[in-house]
Enzyme design. Structure first.
Site, PDB file in Angstrom:
ATOM      1  N   HIS A   1      22.135  27.903  14.900  1.00  0.00           N
ATOM      2  CA  HIS A   1      23.072  26.893  14.401  1.00  0.00           C
ATOM      3  C   HIS A   1      22.427  26.105  13.274  1.00  0.00           C
ATOM      4  O   HIS A   1      21.271  25.683  13.372  1.00  0.00           O
ATOM      5  CB  HIS A   1      23.469  25.952  15.541  1.00  0.00           C
ATOM      6  CG  HIS A   1      24.335  24.820  15.095  1.00  0.00           C
ATOM      7  ND1 HIS A   1      25.634  24.996  14.677  1.00  0.00           N
ATOM      8  CD2 HIS A   1      24.087  23.488  14.995  1.00  0.00           C
ATOM      9  CE1 HIS A   1      26.150  23.832  14.349  1.00  0.00           C
ATOM     10  NE2 HIS A   1      25.229  22.900  14.534  1.00  0.00           N
TER      11      HIS A   1
ATOM     12  N   ASP B   1      27.075  26.609   9.882  1.00  0.00           N
ATOM     13  CA  ASP B   1      27.369  26.554  11.312  1.00  0.00           C
ATOM     14  C   ASP B   1      26.659  27.652  12.097  1.00  0.00           C
ATOM     15  O   ASP B   1      25.840  27.369  12.964  1.00  0.00           O
ATOM     16  CB  ASP B   1      28.876  26.611  11.576  1.00  0.00           C
ATOM     17  CG  ASP B   1      29.197  26.269  13.023  1.00  0.00           C
ATOM     18  OD1 ASP B   1      28.608  25.294  13.534  1.00  0.00           O
ATOM     19  OD2 ASP B   1      30.007  26.971  13.638  1.00  0.00           O
TER      20      ASP B   1
ATOM     21  N   ARG C   1       3.694  10.893  11.021  1.00  0.00           N
ATOM     22  CA  ARG C   1       3.927  10.488   9.637  1.00  0.00           C
ATOM     23  C   ARG C   1       3.177  11.403   8.670  1.00  0.00           C
ATOM     24  O   ARG C   1       3.700  11.806   7.636  1.00  0.00           O
ATOM     25  CB  ARG C   1       3.482   9.028   9.452  1.00  0.00           C
ATOM     26  CG  ARG C   1       3.797   8.461   8.075  1.00  0.00           C
ATOM     27  CD  ARG C   1       3.305   7.018   7.962  1.00  0.00           C
ATOM     28  NE  ARG C   1       3.624   6.460   6.672  1.00  0.00           N
ATOM     29  CZ  ARG C   1       4.730   5.808   6.386  1.00  0.00           C
ATOM     30  NH1 ARG C   1       5.646   5.631   7.337  1.00  0.00           N
ATOM     31  NH2 ARG C   1       4.944   5.319   5.182  1.00  0.00           N
TER      32      ARG C   1
END
Length: 322
Positions: A146, A185, A250
């Site tokens: 997906h 999709d 980070r």
């Protein structure tokens, strides 16, 4: 893997035009194919297609000019014995290539045993190469993921994340910036080689992008032919997250990867927040990945620069290495 749909009929239909195949006899055996064990034990498509070889009975047997010449030089007794042995091994089908005439005894035995027999004017080598490529494609590992699959700067990038994060809107923004849509999709991925995974769009969703509030958009009609791609190799996965979880780093010291069909694919995580220009961030991530593929690692270069600065007694950043 379900091999029931791979039979003489399907292979003939898919390759008849390309290989100029003619179905000579043995039509009743159209369901002949490969057993699951044969496919499972095959190390590559080369094990499923090849020149006439009685040691490998369960593969597609191709008879070229050399094999036919050898057959013609045999005695009647040897010919009959070889043909009986070949048919008894129940190959999926036989191909007489190179425009050679199929031996009458071979035609007779194929007819009696319902063994499909094809002929083609193309050389045996060309037939084998084409069928091996075909078999490697249809038997390759597959998966449907997906997300929105795009061509960004020539790199196949899959945008993933939870529903409602704006993947399609981000995809639309990237398309408007000159990049191309492969699929939205649902993306069909297939591992066609040892080092790459290829992604395509299911035929039903071709050229379509669903955007909340706008519905389905035909990208090819709106943006033109150059805004869509038929296929791309998957090189990067961009995961969109609403807020960083405990594993979010980070400055990750090690490159993140995701396993797709047994192949590690580079992955970056981008937080979705108000005011962030996600399209620019994705483009930057792609450019950085391209640099990494070329052996340029900005974080590693900075760490080396920092280490040298800390070791330099005259540096304005003195420190002690741990």
């Amino acid at each position: 893997m379900d091999t029931s749909s791979i039979n003489a009929q399907s292979i003939f239909d898919d390759n008849a035009a390309t290989l100029k195949l003619s179905w000579l006899t043995g039509h009743e055996g159209w369901e002949r194919g490969f057993s699951s064990d044969t496919v499972a034990n095959a190390t590559s498509s080369a094990d499923l297609v090849g020149h006439l070889n009685l040691i490998h009975p369960n593969r597609i047997q191709v008879l070229g000019e050399a094999e036919i010449d050898y057959y013609q030089r045999q005695t009647d007794e040897d010919r009959s014995r070889h043909m009986a042995e070949l048919i008894a091994l129940e190959p999926p089908f036989l191909v007489v290539a190179g425009g050679a005439a199929a031996p009458p005894e071979l035609v007779l035995r194929c007819t009696r045993s319902s063994t499909p027999l094809f002929t083609t004017p193309m050389s045996a080598a060309a037939v084998i190469d084409s069928l091996r490529l075909y078999m490697s494609r249809i038997l390759a590992p597959r998966a449907t993921l997906h997300g929105v699959f795009l061509d960004i700067l020539g790199m196949g990038v899959l945008l993933t994340g939870d529903s409602g994060l704006g993947k399609s809107e981000l995809g639309l923004e990237l398309i408007s910036r000159g990049h191309g849509l492969v699929a939205d999709d649902a993306v069909d991925f297939v591992r066609l080689g040892p080092d790459f995974v290829e992604g395509r769009c299911p035929p039903l969703l071709q050229n379509l992008l669903e955007v909340r509030g706008l519905g389905l958009l035909d990208i090819k009609t709106i943006f033109g032919e150059t805004a869509v791609r038929r296929k791309m190799k998957l090189k990067l996965i961009v995961q969109l997250v609403r807020r960083p979880d405990g594993e979010f780093q980070r400055l990750p010291l090690e490159s993140q990867t995701v396993d797709v069909l047994g192949l590690p694919i580079s992955k970056v995580t981008i937080q979705v927040a108000a005011g962030r220009n996600l399209a620019v961030l994705v483009e930057a991530a792609v450019r950085n990945t391209i640099l990494q593929l070329r052996g340029i690692d900005t974080l590693r270069d900075f760490m080396d620069r920092q280490r040298l600065a800390m070791q330099d007694p005259d540096s304005q950043f003195p420190g002690k290495l741990v």
